[in-house]
Design an enzyme around this catalytic site. Structure first.
Site, PDB file in Angstrom:
ATOM      1  N   LYS A 116     -15.155   7.987  -9.194  1.00  0.00           N
ATOM      2  CA  LYS A 116     -14.950   6.546  -9.023  1.00  0.00           C
ATOM      3  C   LYS A 116     -16.052   5.898  -8.183  1.00  0.00           C
ATOM      4  CE  LYS A 116     -10.030   6.447 -10.015  1.00  0.00           C
ATOM      5  NZ  LYS A 116      -9.812   7.871 -10.337  1.00  0.00           N
TER       6      LYS A 116
HETATM    7  C1  PLP Z   1      -9.301   8.329 -11.619  1.00  0.00           C
HETATM    8  C2  PLP Z   1      -9.494   9.769 -11.894  1.00  0.00           C
HETATM    9  C3  PLP Z   1      -9.322  10.312 -13.184  1.00  0.00           C
HETATM   10  C4  PLP Z   1      -8.871   9.485 -14.356  1.00  0.00           C
HETATM   11  O1  PLP Z   1      -9.841   8.579 -14.798  1.00  0.00           O
HETATM   12  P1  PLP Z   1      -9.440   7.348 -15.754  1.00  0.00           P
HETATM   13  O2  PLP Z   1     -10.662   6.533 -15.871  1.00  0.00           O
HETATM   14  O3  PLP Z   1      -8.316   6.638 -15.025  1.00  0.00           O
HETATM   15  O4  PLP Z   1      -8.985   7.921 -17.033  1.00  0.00           O
HETATM   16  C5  PLP Z   1      -9.564  11.659 -13.360  1.00  0.00           C
HETATM   17  N1  PLP Z   1      -9.921  12.448 -12.337  1.00  0.00           N
HETATM   18  C6  PLP Z   1     -10.089  11.980 -11.078  1.00  0.00           C
HETATM   19  C7  PLP Z   1     -10.458  12.915  -9.989  1.00  0.00           C
HETATM   20  C8  PLP Z   1      -9.887  10.622 -10.817  1.00  0.00           C
HETATM   21  O5  PLP Z   1     -10.044  10.154  -9.574  1.00  0.00           O
END
Ligand code: PLP
Length: 519
Positions: A116
């Site tokens: 993120k």
């Molecule tokens: C947010 C997140 C996901 C999922 O990603 P999306 O874009 O919501 O599908 C997967 N793994 C981790 C570690 C995350 O923080």
């Protein structure tokens, strides 16, 4: 480039408007008016670009130069994806080979060790850029515009948002999290940020309570306007946009590494994406629609498998009919969802593709279809798409799930592999699912799989230790823990405690901080 809402279609907005708004007032999500074409010689011209220059090239296709000039985009991108100041790897998202057929795209080299960061580091800089520009245009004595970013988190989003927005002029950030329900490392990551503009609020309640409070405060028109509330959740268009870049980066890294071994054919690649709210894999879909060569995108879900069930049946249902349950707690908490918020964007494209080409109001017709589907999900907890829509979805994606036992087994399998690799539990979902695609879906050789690694294993120590605790010679401190994490838990912290999950109490708490700080 203009943008419109998946539930409207009439009105077009600028990039700045959609980034600052987040969600559309009609409840829809913003998408670009068209999917841009790649420049004619992209495959040659882009193949040797740095991550930063690749990001500039791709972002420029989605943002009109009249809105943000190429020079300004370059500045934004370079200050965001800065090595070593912001990211710990010079390639930003390095591709790691586990075998000739299996690669890992590591997306966790940013400040909070999760993917993120790639989006939220840029979103923070974009917010700052827009505000600075607006304030520069004001008369000397006019009050400066500011933003109050408000969000709820169960872990990853909150820390990445805080690191994206810390120390930004005219922006303050309040992140609510449930007391005792986020991991120790994640709480430490959030609460040890001492910047004046960062406010962590620990609420005695659940994550859902926190999210409800945030929704209530956003819908309080007077409060919202007075504080210029803004959101940074996963539906923000800027987050999707910047994630497109690493699909291209992975493609070129793969191509260049094949070329170095004398292989001149283009990589025949399948991306496999650990998926929750469908943001990450949706970015892959945009890359595919822009004609980046790839196989069907692989969606990997955990036991919260609303998407896998959709690809099996065409029914999008919050409750799993086989268990009668809503959200289940798993070893991969960032993917524990009941509905997948960005899925609506894909639904729009599916509705559009399957509508009549002769319809002069085709775009609006697709929006109406999406509105109907989403209304059904809201009212009845589910909706079913016509068969042709399901077929269209299967043209671009395949989906499978992994349960907790399979996650733990995948961690052990790759730890014991050669080379050894320790995935976090989310990446392990991807690895397990990639294995089963390799056995069943990719019948025509050759295909290379790239699994997106969404977090560093140190962030999910309990799951990793549970899987590997008894493995020969495994030592978490030596094999997993980064140096930065060692003194984390002992560092100074700042947090506001709120004893009741009550929107009014939160409102008072925020007002008080705002008054003290002169927001
Ligand atoms: C947010 C997140 C996901 C999922 O990603 P999306 O874009 O919501 O599908 C997967 N793994 C981790 C570690 C995350 O923080």
């Amino acid at each position: 480039m203009k943008y419109f809402s998946t539930r409207g279609g009439d009105e077009e907005l600028s990039f700045e408007e959609v980034v600052l708004a987040g969600l559309a007032p009609d409840g829809g999500l913003y998408i670009p008016a068209e999917i841009p074409k790649l420049p004619e010689n992209w495959e040659n011209d882009w193949s040797k670009l740095s991550y930063q220059d690749l990001a500039v090239a791709i972002l420029s296709l989605f943002i009109s130069p009249s809105e943000i000039s190429r020079e300004e985009i370059t500045q934004l991108v370079y200050s965001t994806y800065a090595y070593p100041q912001k990211f710990r790897d010079p390639l930003i998202t390095p591709l790691v080979s586990l075998s000739e057929k299996l690669y890992i795209l590591e997306l966790f080299h940013g400040p909070t060790y999760a993917f993120k960061d790639l989006a939220l580091q840029l979103v923070g800089n974009l917010f700052e850029f827009f505000l600075r520009r607006r304030n520069m245009r004001k008369a000397p004595r006019e009050r400066a515009e500011r933003l109050t970013v408000l969000g709820a988190t169960s872990g990853d989003t909150g820390s990445a948002a805080i690191y994206g927005l810390r120390n930004k002029a005219n922006i303050s950030i309040f992140i609510l999290f449930p007391r005792g329900r986020v991991s120790e490392i994640q709480e430490a990551q959030m609460t040890t940020v001492m910047d004046e503009n960062v406010h962590n609020v620990r609420v005695a309640g659940t994550f859902d309570d926190c999210q409800d409070i945030v929704k209530t405060l956003f819908s309080d028109k007077e409060f919202n306007e007075r504080h210029s509330l803004a959101a940074v959740n996963s539906i923000n268009w800027a987050r999707i946009l910047v994630q497109i870049v690493y699909y291209f980066s992975a493609y070129f890294q793969l191509k260049n590494s094949l070329a170095s071994t004398g292989t001149t054919i283009n990589p025949d690649v399948q991306f496999v994406v650990p998926t929750g709210n469908f943001g990450d894999v949706l970015a892959g879909y945009y890359a595919k629609r822009m004609m980046l060569p790839m196989r069907k995108l692989g969606i990997a879900t955990n036991a919260n498998d609303i998407l896998t069930r959709f690809w099996e049946t065409g029914r999008y249902a919050k409750i799993d009919p086989s268990t009668g349950l809503g959200v289940k707690e798993t070893l991969s908490p960032a993917m524990d969802i009941t509905v997948s918020s960005n899925f609506e964007r894909l639904l729009w494209y599916l509705a559009y593709q399957t509508s009549s080409p002769g319809d002069p109001t085709r775009r609006v017709t697709a929006c109406k279809t999406v509105s109907r589907w989403m209304e059904a999900v809201k009212k009845e907890g589910q909706m079913v798409v016509p068969d042709e829509v399901l077929q269209a979805a299967r043209e671009d994606f395949v989906a499978k799930k992994a349960d907790d036992e399979q996650i733990a087994n995948a961690i052990v399998k790759y730890y014991k592999g050669s080379p050894t690799y320790i995935p976090d539990p989310h990446t392990a979902v991807g690895l397990h699912v990639a294995d089963s695609f390799a056995r069943t879906e990719n019948s025509v050789e050759p295909v290379v799989q790239v699994v997106l690694a969404t977090a560093h294993p140190a962030k999910f120590s309990a799951a990793v230790n549970q899987a590997l605790g008894t493995a020969d010679g495994f030592d978490f401190d030596r094999d997993v823990l980064p140096d930065d994490f060692r003194d984390f838990l002992a560092r100074e912290r700042r947090v506001i405690d709120v004893d009741r999950p009550d929107a009014e109490l939160l409102q008072i708490t925020i007002e008080k901080v705002a008054q003290e700080k002169g927001y």
